[in-house]
Design a protein around this motif. Structure first.
Motif, PDB file in Angstrom:
ATOM      1  N   ASP A  94       1.069  -1.245  -0.067  1.00 45.06           N
ATOM      2  CA  ASP A  94       0.019  -0.273   0.238  1.00 45.06           C
ATOM      3  C   ASP A  94       0.577   1.337   0.761  1.00 45.06           C
ATOM      4  O   ASP A  94       1.911   1.142   0.945  1.00 45.06           O
ATOM      5  CB  ASP A  94      -0.815  -0.158   1.067  1.00 45.06           C
ATOM      6  CG  ASP A  94      -1.920   0.927   0.914  1.00 45.06           C
ATOM      7  OD1 ASP A  94      -2.223   2.174   0.372  1.00 45.06           O
ATOM      8  OD2 ASP A  94      -2.612   1.475   2.128  1.00 45.06           O
ATOM      9  N   LEU A  95       1.242   2.074  -0.761  1.00 46.34           N
ATOM     10  CA  LEU A  95       1.816   3.033  -1.055  1.00 46.34           C
ATOM     11  C   LEU A  95       1.031   4.318  -0.486  1.00 46.34           C
ATOM     12  O   LEU A  95       2.372   5.250   0.285  1.00 46.34           O
ATOM     13  CB  LEU A  95       2.049   3.692  -2.339  1.00 46.34           C
ATOM     14  CG  LEU A  95       2.627   2.606  -3.545  1.00 46.34           C
ATOM     15  CD1 LEU A  95       2.844   3.198  -5.218  1.00 46.34           C
ATOM     16  CD2 LEU A  95       4.369   2.221  -3.275  1.00 46.34           C
ATOM     17  N   THR A  96       0.428   4.139   0.262  1.00 50.52           N
ATOM     18  CA  THR A  96      -0.220   5.003   1.047  1.00 50.52           C
ATOM     19  C   THR A  96       0.685   5.331   1.865  1.00 50.52           C
ATOM     20  O   THR A  96       0.380   6.054   3.635  1.00 50.52           O
ATOM     21  CB  THR A  96      -1.928   5.602   1.414  1.00 50.52           C
ATOM     22  OG1 THR A  96      -2.197   4.280   1.915  1.00 50.52           O
ATOM     23  CG2 THR A  96      -2.733   5.558  -0.233  1.00 50.52           C
ATOM     24  N   VAL A 111      -9.053  -3.276  -2.320  1.00 51.17           N
ATOM     25  CA  VAL A 111      -8.186  -3.279  -4.229  1.00 51.17           C
ATOM     26  C   VAL A 111      -8.620  -2.310  -5.120  1.00 51.17           C
ATOM     27  O   VAL A 111      -8.254  -1.729  -6.040  1.00 51.17           O
ATOM     28  CB  VAL A 111      -8.211  -4.919  -4.596  1.00 51.17           C
ATOM     29  CG1 VAL A 111      -8.320  -4.921  -6.272  1.00 51.17           C
ATOM     30  CG2 VAL A 111      -7.676  -5.829  -3.380  1.00 51.17           C
ATOM     31  N   LEU A 112     -10.336  -2.227  -4.473  1.00 55.30           N
ATOM     32  CA  LEU A 112     -11.100  -1.595  -5.947  1.00 55.30           C
ATOM     33  C   LEU A 112     -10.987   0.192  -5.493  1.00 55.30           C
ATOM     34  O   LEU A 112     -11.026   1.209  -6.296  1.00 55.30           O
ATOM     35  CB  LEU A 112     -11.881  -1.337  -5.267  1.00 55.30           C
ATOM     36  CG  LEU A 112     -12.833  -3.002  -5.771  1.00 55.30           C
ATOM     37  CD1 LEU A 112     -14.812  -3.282  -6.151  1.00 55.30           C
ATOM     38  CD2 LEU A 112     -12.937  -3.217  -8.072  1.00 55.30           C
ATOM     39  N   THR A 113     -10.306   0.560  -4.114  1.00 58.41           N
ATOM     40  CA  THR A 113     -10.177   2.292  -3.788  1.00 58.41           C
ATOM     41  C   THR A 113      -8.446   2.471  -3.537  1.00 58.41           C
ATOM     42  O   THR A 113      -8.182   3.405  -3.016  1.00 58.41           O
ATOM     43  CB  THR A 113     -10.785   1.812  -3.037  1.00 58.41           C
ATOM     44  OG1 THR A 113     -10.155   1.239  -1.487  1.00 58.41           O
ATOM     45  CG2 THR A 113     -12.138   2.343  -3.045  1.00 58.41           C
ATOM     46  N   GLY A 114      -7.285   1.390  -3.334  1.00 59.90           N
ATOM     47  CA  GLY A 114      -6.625   1.260  -2.761  1.00 59.90           C
ATOM     48  C   GLY A 114      -5.466   1.964  -3.927  1.00 59.90           C
ATOM     49  O   GLY A 114      -5.463   1.917  -5.477  1.00 59.90           O
ATOM     50  N   THR A 115      -4.044   2.224  -3.161  1.00 61.06           N
ATOM     51  CA  THR A 115      -3.024   2.771  -4.278  1.00 61.06           C
ATOM     52  C   THR A 115      -2.190   1.962  -3.996  1.00 61.06           C
ATOM     53  O   THR A 115      -0.790   1.733  -2.911  1.00 61.06           O
ATOM     54  CB  THR A 115      -2.494   4.584  -3.484  1.00 61.06           C
ATOM     55  OG1 THR A 115      -3.702   5.083  -4.177  1.00 61.06           O
ATOM     56  CG2 THR A 115      -1.627   4.882  -4.667  1.00 61.06           C
ATOM     57  N   PHE A 116      -1.600   1.420  -5.113  1.00 64.29           N
ATOM     58  CA  PHE A 116      -0.489  -0.183  -4.159  1.00 64.29           C
ATOM     59  C   PHE A 116       0.629   0.026  -5.873  1.00 64.29           C
ATOM     60  O   PHE A 116       1.231   0.586  -6.480  1.00 64.29           O
ATOM     61  CB  PHE A 116      -0.832  -0.738  -4.795  1.00 64.29           C
ATOM     62  CG  PHE A 116      -2.229  -1.560  -4.386  1.00 64.29           C
ATOM     63  CD1 PHE A 116      -2.449  -2.142  -3.141  1.00 64.29           C
ATOM     64  CD2 PHE A 116      -3.084  -1.555  -4.723  1.00 64.29           C
ATOM     65  CE1 PHE A 116      -3.428  -2.301  -1.969  1.00 64.29           C
ATOM     66  CE2 PHE A 116      -5.035  -1.543  -3.755  1.00 64.29           C
ATOM     67  CZ  PHE A 116      -3.884  -2.405  -2.299  1.00 64.29           C
ATOM     68  N   GLY A 117       1.452  -0.648  -5.301  1.00 61.18           N
ATOM     69  CA  GLY A 117       3.468  -1.026  -5.752  1.00 61.18           C
ATOM     70  C   GLY A 117       3.607  -2.142  -5.384  1.00 61.18           C
ATOM     71  O   GLY A 117       2.386  -2.966  -4.353  1.00 61.18           O
ATOM     72  N   ILE A 118       4.600  -2.515  -5.802  1.00 61.53           N
ATOM     73  CA  ILE A 118       5.625  -3.638  -5.601  1.00 61.53           C
ATOM     74  C   ILE A 118       6.300  -3.491  -5.808  1.00 61.53           C
ATOM     75  O   ILE A 118       7.688  -2.986  -6.917  1.00 61.53           O
ATOM     76  CB  ILE A 118       4.418  -4.457  -6.838  1.00 61.53           C
ATOM     77  CG1 ILE A 118       5.272  -6.325  -6.713  1.00 61.53           C
ATOM     78  CG2 ILE A 118       5.020  -4.458  -8.731  1.00 61.53           C
ATOM     79  CD1 ILE A 118       3.941  -7.162  -7.713  1.00 61.53           C
TER      80      ILE A 118
END
Length: 165
Positions: free
Chosen positions: A30-32, A81-88
């Protein structure tokens, strides 16, 4: 094929990265909250012991508490998943491509130019692929963040390829 990022150069395996499937990957972060969490190297055994002790103490004081139903957990995860800000993390992709012994740098090729990093710096990269539950279509397919978060407000955008030299 504009949503695909090439991984090429001085590697044993030239691979392609498809950020569209990373939303289902357990390695996503979660990038937040990722860059504001403290980076503490915890002793795994100590961490496990504390968790077990806390659980045991709670059961003695409160009695056994059963976890929420699977249906509730799935609904929460779907909403996230529908509202998140993600990275890997970038490191697993770098390791899968297997840089050759004489490789020293990773060059990030974007529409805005090139950024050259050492292999150890590149291992710390985070690839952002989703903002507020939406894929990065306009300036994506990925945003590149340095592991220390120093470019959190201005990541490398419009990435086309990663080249190992």
């Amino acid at each position: 094929m504009e949503n695909i990022v090439a991984f090429k150069g001085n590697v044993k395996y030239q691979i392609t990265l498809d950020p569209g499937v990373w939303i289902f990957d357990d390695r996503r972060v979660d990038l937040t909250t990722f860059f504001i969490q403290e980076k503490i190297g915890n002793n795994e055994l100590e961490e496990y012991t504390k968790a077990v002790s806390k659980h045991w103490d709670r059961e003695i004081m409160e009695g056994a508490v059963f976890p929420p139903t699977l249906k509730t957990e799935k609904k929460f995860e779907k909403e996230k998943v529908l509202t998140g800000t993600f990275g890997i993390p970038f490191k697993p992709f770098l390791m899968n491509a297997e840089p050759r012994e004489n490789a020293e740098f990773v060059v990030i090729e974007s529409e805005d130019g090139q950024t050259r990093l050492t292999l150890s710096q590149a291992e710390e990269l985070i690839l952002g692929f989703s903002i507020d539950g939406k894929p990065l279509k306009e300036d994506g397919p990925v945003h590149v963040y340095f592991g220390d978060g120093s470019n959190q407000n201005s990541p490398i955008k419009n990435v086309k390829a990663f080249r190992v030299v």
